[in-house]
Design a protein around this motif. Structure first.
Motif, PDB file in Angstrom:
ATOM      1  N   ILE A 198       1.426  -4.154  10.897  1.00 16.02           N
ATOM      2  CA  ILE A 198       0.936  -4.512   9.559  1.00 16.02           C
ATOM      3  C   ILE A 198       2.061  -4.697   8.547  1.00 16.02           C
ATOM      4  CG2 ILE A 198      -1.262  -3.340   9.932  1.00 16.02           C
ATOM      5  CD1 ILE A 198      -0.198  -1.087   8.091  1.00 16.02           C
ATOM      6  N   GLY A 199       3.244  -4.113   8.759  1.00 14.84           N
ATOM      7  CA  GLY A 199       4.315  -4.290   7.773  1.00 14.84           C
ATOM      8  C   GLY A 199       5.454  -3.324   8.001  1.00 14.84           C
ATOM      9  N   LYS A 200       6.221  -3.084   6.928  1.00 10.85           N
ATOM     10  CA  LYS A 200       7.370  -2.187   7.014  1.00 10.85           C
ATOM     11  C   LYS A 200       7.498  -1.401   5.713  1.00 10.85           C
ATOM     12  CE  LYS A 200      10.826  -5.444   5.219  1.00 10.85           C
ATOM     13  NZ  LYS A 200      12.119  -6.114   5.460  1.00 10.85           N
ATOM     14  N   VAL A 201       8.198  -0.269   5.795  1.00  6.67           N
ATOM     15  CA  VAL A 201       8.422   0.582   4.630  1.00  6.67           C
ATOM     16  C   VAL A 201       9.517  -0.023   3.762  1.00  6.67           C
ATOM     17  CG1 VAL A 201       9.125   2.882   3.865  1.00  6.67           C
ATOM     18  CG2 VAL A 201       7.723   2.632   5.915  1.00  6.67           C
ATOM     19  N   THR A 202       9.234  -0.159   2.468  1.00  5.30           N
ATOM     20  CA  THR A 202      10.222  -0.733   1.551  1.00  5.30           C
ATOM     21  C   THR A 202      10.693   0.252   0.482  1.00  5.30           C
ATOM     22  OG1 THR A 202       8.424  -1.599   0.158  1.00  5.30           O
ATOM     23  CG2 THR A 202       9.336  -3.068   1.852  1.00  5.30           C
TER      24      THR A 202
ATOM     25  N   LEU B 249       0.854  -1.180   0.000  1.00  3.88           N
ATOM     26  CA  LEU B 249       0.000   0.000   0.000  1.00  3.88           C
ATOM     27  C   LEU B 249       0.892   1.234   0.000  1.00  3.88           C
ATOM     28  CD1 LEU B 249       0.102   1.122   3.167  1.00  3.88           C
ATOM     29  CD2 LEU B 249      -1.507  -0.741   3.512  1.00  3.88           C
ATOM     30  N   ILE B 250       0.302   2.388  -0.334  1.00  4.23           N
ATOM     31  CA  ILE B 250       1.050   3.635  -0.461  1.00  4.23           C
ATOM     32  C   ILE B 250       0.509   4.635   0.555  1.00  4.23           C
ATOM     33  CG2 ILE B 250       1.708   5.514  -2.013  1.00  4.23           C
ATOM     34  CD1 ILE B 250       1.302   3.589  -4.338  1.00  4.23           C
TER      35      ILE B 250
ATOM     36  N   GLU C  79      13.342   3.772   4.715  1.00  4.58           N
ATOM     37  CA  GLU C  79      13.121   2.344   4.483  1.00  4.58           C
ATOM     38  C   GLU C  79      13.327   1.540   5.768  1.00  4.58           C
ATOM     39  OE1 GLU C  79      15.437   0.916   1.273  1.00  4.58           O
ATOM     40  OE2 GLU C  79      14.591   2.294  -0.206  1.00  4.58           O
ATOM     41  N   ASN C  80      12.606   0.409   5.818  1.00  4.66           N
ATOM     42  CA  ASN C  80      12.686  -0.547   6.934  1.00  4.66           C
ATOM     43  C   ASN C  80      12.095  -0.022   8.239  1.00  4.66           C
ATOM     44  OD1 ASN C  80      13.876  -2.658   5.470  1.00  4.66           O
ATOM     45  ND2 ASN C  80      15.912  -1.766   5.747  1.00  4.66           N
ATOM     46  N   MET C  81      11.316   1.060   8.171  1.00  3.05           N
ATOM     47  CA  MET C  81      10.593   1.484   9.361  1.00  3.05           C
ATOM     48  C   MET C  81       9.334   0.646   9.536  1.00  3.05           C
ATOM     49  SD  MET C  81      10.839   5.634   9.484  1.00  3.05           S
ATOM     50  CE  MET C  81      12.377   6.465   9.832  1.00  3.05           C
TER      51      MET C  81
ATOM     52  N   THR D 200       6.013   3.434   0.303  1.00  2.89           N
ATOM     53  CA  THR D 200       5.398   2.154  -0.020  1.00  2.89           C
ATOM     54  C   THR D 200       5.644   1.180   1.124  1.00  2.89           C
ATOM     55  OG1 THR D 200       5.754   2.499  -2.388  1.00  2.89           O
ATOM     56  CG2 THR D 200       5.321   0.252  -1.664  1.00  2.89           C
ATOM     57  N   VAL D 201       4.559   0.517   1.543  1.00  3.15           N
ATOM     58  CA  VAL D 201       4.626  -0.398   2.678  1.00  3.15           C
ATOM     59  C   VAL D 201       4.378  -1.819   2.182  1.00  3.15           C
ATOM     60  CG1 VAL D 201       3.604  -1.029   4.891  1.00  3.15           C
ATOM     61  CG2 VAL D 201       3.801   1.382   4.238  1.00  3.15           C
ATOM     62  N   GLU D 202       5.260  -2.725   2.558  1.00  5.71           N
ATOM     63  CA  GLU D 202       5.051  -4.142   2.285  1.00  5.71           C
ATOM     64  C   GLU D 202       4.394  -4.765   3.510  1.00  5.71           C
ATOM     65  OE1 GLU D 202       7.395  -8.040   0.481  1.00  5.71           O
ATOM     66  OE2 GLU D 202       8.507  -6.247   1.077  1.00  5.71           O
TER      67      GLU D 202
END
Length: 295
Positions: free
Chosen positions: A158-162, A135-136, A147-149, A170-172
């Protein structure tokens, strides 16, 4: 005088007037019966009035009904417009209430981050082809995101910033199908902390896979899974989900658990990014060894 009576037309006119006055006076008297000519005239007048009054009344009634229908239609249209406005207002109020509750939860969750600086953001994009993967967000490098936050909601991780641009990130998601996406997690039990890795996602069940759990440890459905903080990206103690089923891997060497995510991945809106704060290192005062002169 003779010339006056010699005018026949004038004589006939006078006689006619006299007779007409006499008939009027005769008709004005109170009588129980009317004459035949009067009956004929009254009946003809009544029939004429009935012939003309009924259609006129019918037409007048139709016009009145048409006006009433037009007024009812206009009033119904106004009421429908007001109902539509009312429904729109109710929907907007419900959305604002939900958003307010989510923001309150997010604000209340900031205290648990401790060594992280929370950055609030909103989801602005989601690719239907990668709905479960990425998601953005509406904030990027200009807001301090890198990145990687770690990214979370008030309900859990829910995920991390890629990927980061100046204005977006953008979050994975944890539900990503990426084979190299792993999250260090743990299960708190009576015997202590049991560590494992969130690795993979079962799309049919809609659940995460907690793998590499040592077989000697006992974990049960209903136990909560949280982030361990060992990977250096995700804060410790963030809720990931709840165990629903425990099995063994294909070699029966370790256990695997199905974890129902705490966050509602299909309904993500407001999120929070954890900006890790580097720990402060206290300066060490160096003392001169014995026998050396201090400068």
């Amino acid at each position: 005088m003779p010339r006056f009576f010699s005018n026949k037309r004038l004589i006939i006119l006078l006689v006619g007037v006299i007779i007409l006055v006499a008939l009027i006076g005769f008709s004005l008297r109170d009588r129980e019966r009317v004459t035949l000519p009067e009956q004929l005239i009254k009946d003809a007048a009544g029939v004429g009035q009935e012939v003309f009054s009924k259609p006129a009344g019918f037409v007048s009634g139709m016009i009145g009904q048409a006006d009433l229908l037009l007024d009812s239609y206009a009033e119904n249209k106004r009421l429908k417009a007001r109902l539509a406005d009312y429904a729109a207002i109710r929907s907007e109020v419900a959305a604002l209430r939900t958003e307010n509750e989510e923001l309150r939860k997010v604000i209340g969750k900031q205290e648990s981050l401790r060594a992280y600086n929370p950055i609030q953001a909103t989801v602005i994009g989601r690719n239907p082809d990668q709905w479960e993967d990425r998601l953005i967000l509406d904030k990027g490098a200009n807001a301090g995101i890198a990145e990687n936050m770690a990214v979370m909601t008030a309900d859990g991780l829910i995920g991390k910033v890629t990927l980061v641009t100046p204005l977006t990130a953008t979050v994975e998601l944890l539900t990503s199908a990426g084979t190299d996406y792993r999250v260090s997690a743990l299960v708190q039990s009576g015997s202590g902390e049991i560590h494992g890795l969130i690795e993979g996602y079962d799309a049919e069940r809609g659940e995460l896979l907690l793998k590499r759990i040592p077989s000697e440890f006992d974990i049960q459905p209903g136990q909560q899974v949280i982030s361990s903080g060992l990977g250096g990206i995700f804060p410790k103690g963030l809720v990931i989900g709840e165990i629903t089923e425990v099995t063994t891997d294909e070699f029966a060497l370790t256990k695997m658990a199905y974890v129902k995510p705490a966050a509602e991945f299909p309904m993500l809106d407001h999120v929070m990014i954890a900006d890790r704060i580097a720990p402060e290192i206290e300066p060490v005062e160096l003392r001169p060894e014995s026998g050396e002169a201090a400068e």
